[in-house]
Design a protein around this motif. Structure first.
Motif, PDB file in Angstrom:
ATOM      1  N   ILE A 315     -22.902  21.082  55.329  1.00 34.16           N
ATOM      2  CA  ILE A 315     -22.775  20.416  54.030  1.00 34.16           C
ATOM      3  C   ILE A 315     -24.164  20.134  53.481  1.00 34.16           C
ATOM      4  O   ILE A 315     -25.013  19.586  54.185  1.00 34.16           O
ATOM      5  N   PHE A 316     -24.392  20.498  52.238  1.00 34.92           N
ATOM      6  CA  PHE A 316     -25.621  20.156  51.522  1.00 34.92           C
ATOM      7  C   PHE A 316     -25.270  19.151  50.427  1.00 34.92           C
ATOM      8  O   PHE A 316     -24.557  19.493  49.476  1.00 34.92           O
ATOM      9  N   GLN A 317     -25.782  17.929  50.549  1.00 31.96           N
ATOM     10  CA  GLN A 317     -25.588  16.926  49.493  1.00 31.96           C
ATOM     11  C   GLN A 317     -26.948  16.530  48.927  1.00 31.96           C
ATOM     12  O   GLN A 317     -27.674  15.733  49.513  1.00 31.96           O
ATOM     13  N   TYR A 318     -27.290  17.093  47.791  1.00 34.14           N
ATOM     14  CA  TYR A 318     -28.568  16.815  47.146  1.00 34.14           C
ATOM     15  C   TYR A 318     -28.360  16.651  45.636  1.00 34.14           C
ATOM     16  O   TYR A 318     -27.295  16.908  45.115  1.00 34.14           O
ATOM     17  N   GLY A 319     -29.426  16.220  44.970  1.00 36.86           N
ATOM     18  CA  GLY A 319     -29.376  16.165  43.513  1.00 36.86           C
ATOM     19  C   GLY A 319     -30.125  15.010  42.895  1.00 36.86           C
ATOM     20  O   GLY A 319     -30.769  15.186  41.860  1.00 36.86           O
ATOM     21  N   VAL A 320     -30.065  13.813  43.486  1.00 36.43           N
ATOM     22  CA  VAL A 320     -30.694  12.669  42.816  1.00 36.43           C
ATOM     23  C   VAL A 320     -32.208  12.813  42.755  1.00 36.43           C
ATOM     24  O   VAL A 320     -32.848  12.255  41.846  1.00 36.43           O
ATOM     25  N   ASN A 321     -32.804  13.579  43.679  1.00 33.54           N
ATOM     26  CA  ASN A 321     -34.249  13.798  43.623  1.00 33.54           C
ATOM     27  C   ASN A 321     -34.630  14.970  42.728  1.00 33.54           C
ATOM     28  O   ASN A 321     -35.816  15.175  42.454  1.00 33.54           O
ATOM     29  N   VAL A 322     -33.632  15.739  42.291  1.00 34.23           N
ATOM     30  CA  VAL A 322     -33.870  16.750  41.265  1.00 34.23           C
ATOM     31  C   VAL A 322     -33.909  16.066  39.898  1.00 34.23           C
ATOM     32  O   VAL A 322     -34.673  16.439  39.011  1.00 34.23           O
ATOM     33  N   LEU A 323     -33.114  15.026  39.752  1.00 42.56           N
ATOM     34  CA  LEU A 323     -33.062  14.240  38.514  1.00 42.56           C
ATOM     35  C   LEU A 323     -34.139  13.154  38.549  1.00 42.56           C
ATOM     36  O   LEU A 323     -33.839  11.958  38.552  1.00 42.56           O
ATOM     37  N   PHE A 324     -35.405  13.572  38.568  1.00 37.13           N
ATOM     38  CA  PHE A 324     -36.452  12.551  38.694  1.00 37.13           C
ATOM     39  C   PHE A 324     -37.065  12.151  37.349  1.00 37.13           C
ATOM     40  O   PHE A 324     -37.899  11.258  37.295  1.00 37.13           O
ATOM     41  N   ARG A 325     -36.649  12.816  36.265  1.00 31.22           N
ATOM     42  CA  ARG A 325     -37.114  12.429  34.926  1.00 31.22           C
ATOM     43  C   ARG A 325     -35.909  12.190  34.025  1.00 31.22           C
ATOM     44  O   ARG A 325     -34.948  12.969  34.031  1.00 31.22           O
ATOM     45  N   ALA A 326     -35.979  11.140  33.241  1.00 34.99           N
ATOM     46  CA  ALA A 326     -34.817  10.665  32.494  1.00 34.99           C
ATOM     47  C   ALA A 326     -34.270  11.690  31.514  1.00 34.99           C
ATOM     48  O   ALA A 326     -33.054  11.763  31.298  1.00 34.99           O
ATOM     49  N   ASN A 327     -35.133  12.491  30.899  1.00 36.19           N
ATOM     50  CA  ASN A 327     -34.683  13.365  29.811  1.00 36.19           C
ATOM     51  C   ASN A 327     -34.606  14.837  30.186  1.00 36.19           C
ATOM     52  O   ASN A 327     -34.393  15.689  29.317  1.00 36.19           O
ATOM     53  N   ASP A 328     -34.753  15.159  31.463  1.00 37.54           N
ATOM     54  CA  ASP A 328     -34.674  16.555  31.889  1.00 37.54           C
ATOM     55  C   ASP A 328     -33.269  17.113  31.693  1.00 37.54           C
ATOM     56  O   ASP A 328     -32.272  16.480  32.069  1.00 37.54           O
ATOM     57  N   LYS A 329     -33.221  18.324  31.124  1.00 37.43           N
ATOM     58  CA  LYS A 329     -31.961  19.054  31.013  1.00 37.43           C
ATOM     59  C   LYS A 329     -32.093  20.485  31.508  1.00 37.43           C
ATOM     60  O   LYS A 329     -31.107  21.237  31.524  1.00 37.43           O
ATOM     61  N   ASN A 330     -33.286  20.861  31.901  1.00 40.14           N
ATOM     62  CA  ASN A 330     -33.543  22.232  32.341  1.00 40.14           C
ATOM     63  C   ASN A 330     -33.780  22.236  33.844  1.00 40.14           C
ATOM     64  O   ASN A 330     -34.795  21.729  34.321  1.00 40.14           O
ATOM     65  N   PHE A 331     -32.852  22.823  34.591  1.00 40.68           N
ATOM     66  CA  PHE A 331     -32.976  22.876  36.055  1.00 40.68           C
ATOM     67  C   PHE A 331     -32.869  24.309  36.564  1.00 40.68           C
ATOM     68  O   PHE A 331     -32.461  24.550  37.701  1.00 40.68           O
ATOM     69  N   THR A 332     -33.248  25.265  35.717  1.00 43.71           N
ATOM     70  CA  THR A 332     -33.215  26.661  36.161  1.00 43.71           C
ATOM     71  C   THR A 332     -34.146  26.891  37.342  1.00 43.71           C
ATOM     72  O   THR A 332     -33.857  27.694  38.217  1.00 43.71           O
ATOM     73  N   TRP A 333     -35.265  26.170  37.370  1.00 46.99           N
ATOM     74  CA  TRP A 333     -36.196  26.280  38.490  1.00 46.99           C
ATOM     75  C   TRP A 333     -35.514  25.883  39.794  1.00 46.99           C
ATOM     76  O   TRP A 333     -35.767  26.484  40.850  1.00 46.99           O
TER      77      TRP A 333
END
Length: 459
Positions: A315-333
């Protein structure tokens, strides 16, 4: 040249260089977290629902297909929105997800003696056994087994973990995903420990039956010659001839294990308390992780782990550290970085089911107050598409929590279910999540059981 002109040219050159590197980082998917936070074009290039990204770049797993994330109107893909549901994106929702795991659980429930291992990866959301301690307890109560599973030699906040008593001396060298020059043989925990004269003591507090026999197991790396350590005060010769070794130190009713190590040639990963038969849930939390850091682990090393210590569900549970800036909407990287990691684990553990748990809710302070991150839907779609493209399963933790602003609601409840950082559920909230996850998995098991009892085994 007067000073004003020099200042002007310096600013022009600096901004030009800065803009150049911002464009390069976006074009080639290059990311360095401190730079990501101040990238000049991060707020100009916004994410949309359709993109064609380059392949896995420097990854050496053999993946060569481009990563495509686009609008997917198919009903089977849209199942990823569903709360309390583990989906394999199959059209026939009466089919059980996680079929490999379900087959083994069914056999265990019907009297077959065997070990079933689950590896639960995550960040600080599951640190100190949060969520996993409840999930483990419910699984073991229903299907059988006792024992806490994997325990690191040392880790942040070890005194806060409720499922063990844990103490150690201070001289251990900790090579990990953040600081190691060679990350290829770090363990699944993201750590590797060495010492020339230290000790660690672990007591398993999950065992409720004082007569219950558990195996106490040493997990370690390779040495060129046998090494002697002391186990509960007694000398034991360790012959660690593989890149990863699983060595049973004791099989008895004792709940405590102490190791004294004075030979730095022996790389240690941790210890494990396991039933002779039953379910084992290993917590592999690494604070601040996004999951993509595991790209550094060597494929051959992972395959050796799969041979010596096989897992039935990862199981991989991640994501909150990808959302480290309030206004980010681009996560293609992030899609480009996550895909090869999932592919590497899928190929290294070919018998295991693989489950991506979408990000939990997290909030930022906006002009109208705290609210769910504006980019969370985009990130969830990327995580779901990664599961879809790699033949993995998906569980929407955000929807299960209640969706938009659920973390704000949890933090403001009395009693609260989350901390006022609007990121982390507290012990009470984590217990709820662990219970929900078990119950949602149990529904898949009941689907599988009904088909088995009818003799209706899907091909």
């Amino acid at each position: 040249m007067n000073s004003n002109r020099r200042v002007f040219l310096f600013v022009v050159y600096a901004v030009s260089a800065y803009l150049f590197f911002s464009l390069v980082s976006y074009a080639f998917g290059l990311h360095w977290r401190p730079f990501d936070r101040v990238n000049l074009i991060a707020d100009v290039v916004t994410g949309d629902s359709t993109f064609l990204a380059d392949g896995p770049g420097s990854d050496t797993t053999g993946g060569s297909q481009p990563i495509i994330i686009e609008e997917r109107p198919q009903q089977d893909f849209l199942l990823y929105h569903t709360p309390h549901y583990i989906t394999g994106f199959q059209t026939d929702t009466s089919l059980a997800s996680l079929p490999h795991l379900m087959a083994k659980l069914y056999a265990l429930k019907n009297g077959q003696q065997q070990k079933i291992r689950i590896a639960y990866f995550g960040d600080s959301m599951i640190e100190n056994d949060l969520l996993t301690q409840t999930f483990r307890k419910r699984l073991q109560e229903y299907f059988g087994g006792q024992g806490v599973g994997f325990v690191n030699i040392n880790f942040v906040g070890h005194k806060l973990r409720q499922t063990i008593e844990h103490d150690y001396s201070n001289g251990w060298k900790d090579d990990n995903l953040r600081n190691a020059s060679d990350k290829s043989t770090l363990y699944l925990s993201g750590h590797r420990f060495t010492t020339s004269g230290d000790w660690v003591s672990v007591t398993d507090k999950t065992i409720t039956d004082s007569t219950y026999v558990t195996e106490k197991i040493l997990l370690c790396g390779k040495t060129e010659a046998p090494v002697t350590i002391r186990v509960n005060g007694q000398p034991v010769s360790i012959n660690a001839d593989k890149s990863f070794n699983r060595i049973v130190l004791a099989s008895d009713i004792s709940r405590k294990l102490r190791l004294d190590v004075d030979d730095s040639r022996l790389p240690l990963y941790g210890v494990s308390f396991e039933p002779l038969s039953g379910v084992i849930v290993d917590n592999f939390s690494f604070r601040g992780s996004r999951g993509d850091e595991y790209k550094s682990l060597d494929s051959n090393f992972l395959q050796t782990i799969a041979q010596e210590n096989p897992y039935d569900l990862i199981i991989f549970q991640y994501g909150v550290n990808v959302l480290f800036r309030a206004n980010d909407k681009n996560f293609t990287w992030y899609a480009r970085m996550l895909m090869p990691v999932v592919e590497r684990f899928r190929s290294s553990f070919p018998k295991a089911d693989f489950l991506i748990t979408g990000t939990a809710d997290r909030a930022f302070r906006y002009p109208d107050g705290y609210a769910t991150a504006v980019g969370i839907d985009t990130l969830l779609k990327i995580q779901a598409t990664t599961a879809y493209e790699t033949g993995s399963y998906f569980y929407n933790l955000y929807s299960t929590m209640g969706g938009k602003n659920s973390i704000v609601d949890w933090a403001n409840r009395k009693p609260s279910l989350a901390n006022k950082d609007y990121v982390h559920p507290n012990h009470q909230g984590a217990e709820i999540l662990g219970n929900w996850f078990f119950e949602d998995l149990l529904r898949e098991f009941e689907k599988y059981s009904r088909r088995q009892q009818k003799g209706d085994t899907p091909k």
